[in-house]
Design a protein around this motif. Structure first.
Motif, PDB file in Angstrom:
ATOM      1  N   ASP A 182       0.831  -1.215   0.000  1.00 18.49           N
ATOM      2  CA  ASP A 182       0.000   0.000   0.000  1.00 18.49           C
ATOM      3  C   ASP A 182       0.858   1.255   0.000  1.00 18.49           C
ATOM      4  N   GLY A 183       1.997   1.211   0.702  1.00 19.36           N
ATOM      5  CA  GLY A 183       2.897   2.361   0.723  1.00 19.36           C
ATOM      6  C   GLY A 183       2.231   3.609   1.287  1.00 19.36           C
ATOM      7  N   ARG A 184       2.494   4.738   0.625  1.00 19.80           N
ATOM      8  CA  ARG A 184       1.978   6.014   1.108  1.00 19.80           C
ATOM      9  C   ARG A 184       0.455   6.097   1.046  1.00 19.80           C
ATOM     10  N   SER A 185      -0.163   5.301   0.175  1.00 11.12           N
ATOM     11  CA  SER A 185      -1.620   5.341   0.080  1.00 11.12           C
ATOM     12  C   SER A 185      -2.309   4.726   1.290  1.00 11.12           C
ATOM     13  N   LEU A 186      -1.557   4.128   2.188  1.00 16.77           N
ATOM     14  CA  LEU A 186      -2.151   3.543   3.382  1.00 16.77           C
ATOM     15  C   LEU A 186      -2.843   4.594   4.242  1.00 16.77           C
ATOM     16  N   TRP A 187      -2.404   5.853   4.152  1.00 18.69           N
ATOM     17  CA  TRP A 187      -3.003   6.883   5.002  1.00 18.69           C
ATOM     18  C   TRP A 187      -4.495   7.040   4.700  1.00 18.69           C
ATOM     19  N   MET A 188      -4.916   6.769   3.449  1.00 19.66           N
ATOM     20  CA  MET A 188      -6.343   6.889   3.121  1.00 19.66           C
ATOM     21  C   MET A 188      -7.164   5.838   3.852  1.00 19.66           C
ATOM     22  N   ASN A 189      -6.563   4.660   4.074  1.00 11.14           N
ATOM     23  CA  ASN A 189      -7.241   3.655   4.884  1.00 11.14           C
ATOM     24  C   ASN A 189      -7.151   3.989   6.362  1.00 11.14           C
ATOM     25  N   ALA A 190      -5.986   4.530   6.759  1.00 13.32           N
ATOM     26  CA  ALA A 190      -5.768   4.802   8.183  1.00 13.32           C
ATOM     27  C   ALA A 190      -6.763   5.835   8.720  1.00 13.32           C
ATOM     28  N   VAL A 191      -7.121   6.831   7.901  1.00 17.95           N
ATOM     29  CA  VAL A 191      -8.040   7.864   8.399  1.00 17.95           C
ATOM     30  C   VAL A 191      -9.449   7.328   8.566  1.00 17.95           C
ATOM     31  N   THR A 192      -9.738   6.168   7.982  1.00 20.66           N
ATOM     32  CA  THR A 192     -11.076   5.584   8.121  1.00 20.66           C
ATOM     33  C   THR A 192     -11.144   4.517   9.196  1.00 20.66           C
ATOM     34  N   PHE A 193      -9.998   4.133   9.761  1.00 19.51           N
ATOM     35  CA  PHE A 193     -10.030   3.100  10.792  1.00 19.51           C
ATOM     36  C   PHE A 193     -10.867   3.557  11.979  1.00 19.51           C
ATOM     37  N   GLY A 194     -10.446   4.629  12.607  1.00 15.19           N
ATOM     38  CA  GLY A 194     -11.197   5.213  13.714  1.00 15.19           C
ATOM     39  C   GLY A 194     -11.096   4.453  15.012  1.00 15.19           C
ATOM     40  N   SER A 195     -10.852   3.143  14.937  1.00 13.43           N
ATOM     41  CA  SER A 195     -10.779   2.326  16.147  1.00 13.43           C
ATOM     42  C   SER A 195     -10.026   1.048  15.823  1.00 13.43           C
ATOM     43  N   GLU A 196      -9.770   0.267  16.857  1.00 14.48           N
ATOM     44  CA  GLU A 196      -9.122  -1.016  16.643  1.00 14.48           C
ATOM     45  C   GLU A 196      -9.985  -1.926  15.772  1.00 14.48           C
ATOM     46  N   ARG A 197     -11.301  -1.795  15.899  1.00 10.25           N
ATOM     47  CA  ARG A 197     -12.208  -2.628  15.112  1.00 10.25           C
ATOM     48  C   ARG A 197     -12.046  -2.334  13.617  1.00 10.25           C
TER      49      ARG A 197
END
Length: 519
Positions: free
Chosen positions: A352-367
């Protein structure tokens, strides 16, 4: 300043620049340096020991070894294409240098580094193992240098000629298939010997006889001969290097003025996948769809999967063709295949590389992070579960043990679950960047090779230890344990995913930094 000195300094400064301000890169460079030095010392020592074996066997071994060195120089730089800027002539097209001077500089860059030096040391070990006269020693030095120059120039000619194609996705796919075929062909002697088709010494002599009049074979014979015939062989080898160098310069001239085909527009298709029909719309379905598209389209994924299957097939054919296959062979091989497949998930976020941040901002929690990992594992399992079943069936039939097919299949599925659970933890504890550039065989960003090695070794040991509770009883005949293996693997996957979500969510910034290193 001469061209040789200029490019040598540039290569050394590139190596030194990768070490500034980053402990991981420094440790990776130290690991690489120690590995290269160890390989050089071990190779030189083994080559020098050839003086203790019969002369005909020593000559055959060096002939085959020199030929293998040439093949390695032809293949390995193709795998590193896109990681080393000096391999791509387009990266140097703006240098104010004529083609001949640029070729000299590229040759210098090719031989500057720890691995070329290690290979040269190993090659000189053959001189110690074979030379038996003053003429042999004198001609041996020239033969080793010509052999080394032949390897470098041939490697440069191939990478330069294919540079335009290697920038395209289709070219990288073809390279992936070709490299896997090379790996398979390299296992043929082992498969033949395990099948009992011939005497290994006779096979060695036959192979050396075929390679005798190839350029590497002539260089090996020149060291042994040490006379006029050896001198003629060295001269012929040097003339071949000159011809290949001329062809390389011509290819370089063409590559510098040829448009980059990788910039041509491509068609875009809109399609709906099968996942949308079976999973409700949401984060899980989105991750599964994304991962399946990555596996289908990204050469790095395809190479990993093909390599896993190929290694397992080679092991299956080799071990089941022995005189008497062990009783638990299908179970062992199915678990080995599951291990190879699970190792593709030990760095889940690296591609994923740098594009991982787009997923990270949607995590919101451990779940949220656990759901992301679950989607990746589900996509992996959709492909791995049928593959493991096919491996179990094939190994059971090849070994003549059809009753072990079902236990092997269930044990393989259990090992896959264990591997996915362990891979979740290593993905957040030991993450590293997978280069985005044009190479399907890239393992890690510069300076993170040691980290990637530690992650792979740690995951392998962890999977093996956690799978022992059901693998050992199956190997010793307690087949009823196979019923529990999938449930054990599912439990390990769930616990590993939850632990990884807890660790990973707390260190999301560090995770993003680790997978976003410049490449």
């Amino acid at each position: 300043m001469s061209t040789v000195a200029l490019f040598a300094q540039l290569k050394l400064r590139l190596l030194a620049g990768n070490l500034r301000g980053d402990l991981q890169r420094k440790l990776g460079f130290i690991f690489t340096l120690v590995a290269a030095a160890g390989l050089a010392a071990l190779g030189f020592f083994l080559m020098s020991l050839l003086r203790l074996v019969p002369a005909d066997i020593a000559a055959s071994l060096v002939t085959v070894a020199f030929s293998a060195f040439l093949v390695g120089w032809m293949v390995v730089p193709l795998l590193a294409f896109g990681l080393d800027d000096t391999l791509d002539p387009a990266k140097l097209s703006l240098f104010p240098l004529r083609t001949r001077r640029l070729a000299i500089g590229l040759f210098t860059a090719s031989v500057t580094g720890v691995w070329p030096a290690a290979m040269l040391v190993v090659t000189f070990g053959a001189l110690v193992g074979l030379a038996s006269s003053a003429g042999g020693w004198l001609l041996g030095v020239l033969a080793v240098l010509v052999q080394f120059a032949l390897c470098v120039v041939t490697s440069r000619l191939i990478t330069t000629s294919l540079s335009s194609a290697l920038r395209t996705r289709r070219g990288r796919d073809v390279l992936a298939v070709a490299a896997l075929l090379v790996v398979l062909l390299a296992q043929l002697p082992n498969l033949v010997m395990n099948s009992g088709f011939g005497d290994p010494t006779a096979m060695l002599h036959q192979m050396a006889a075929v390679l005798r009049w190839t350029p590497p074979g002539m260089m090996a014979h020149a060291v042994i001969d040490g006379g006029l015939v050896g001198l003629a062989e060295v001269v012929l080898g040097a003339l071949l290097v000159v011809v290949l160098a001329w062809l390389w310069i011509k290819a370089l001239s063409r590559a510098l003025v040829t448009p980059d085909v990788s910039t041509q527009a491509a068609s875009v298709r809109r399609e709906s996948g099968l996942i949308d029909r079976f999973l409700p719309d949401g984060p899980l379905a989105a991750v599964v769809t994304k991962e399946l598209k990555y596996i289908r389209r990204d050469p790095r994924y395809r190479v990993g999967w093909f390599s896993s299957v190929l290694v397992t097939v080679v092991l299956s054919f080799s071990l089941t063709r022995t005189a008497e296959a062990a009783a638990g062979m299908p179970v062992t091989l199915a678990c080995a295949g599951a291990l190879m497949i699970a190792l593709q998930s030990i760095n889940a976020f690296g591609i994923d590389g740098r594009s991982l941040w787009m997923n990270a901002v949607t995590f919101g929690s451990e779940r949220g992070l656990a759901t992301d990992l679950a989607g990746r594992h589900l996509a992996n399992a959709l492909i791995a579960v049928p593959l493991i079943a096919m491996i179990a069936v094939a190994t059971g039939l090849l070994a003549g043990q059809p009753a072990a097919i079902l236990p092997g299949m269930l044990a393989g599925w259990g090992a896959l679950g264990v591997g996915l659970g362990v891979g979740s933890v290593t993905s957040v504890v030991l993450p590293y960047t997978v280069p985005e550039r044009m190479n399907a065989f890239s393992g890690a960003a510069p300076g993170q090779g040691g980290l990637a090695f530690a992650s792979a070794m740690g995951a392998t040991v962890g999977i093996a230890l956690l799978a022992l509770p059901f693998v050992l009883p199956l190997v010793f005949g307690l087949l009823w344990v196979c019923v529990l293996a999938p449930f054990y693997g599912l439990l390990a996957e769930v616990l590993g995913r939850r632990l990884a979500a807890r660790i990973g969510f707390a260190r999301t910034p560090e995770l993003l930094l680790a997978v976003s290193k410049p490449t």
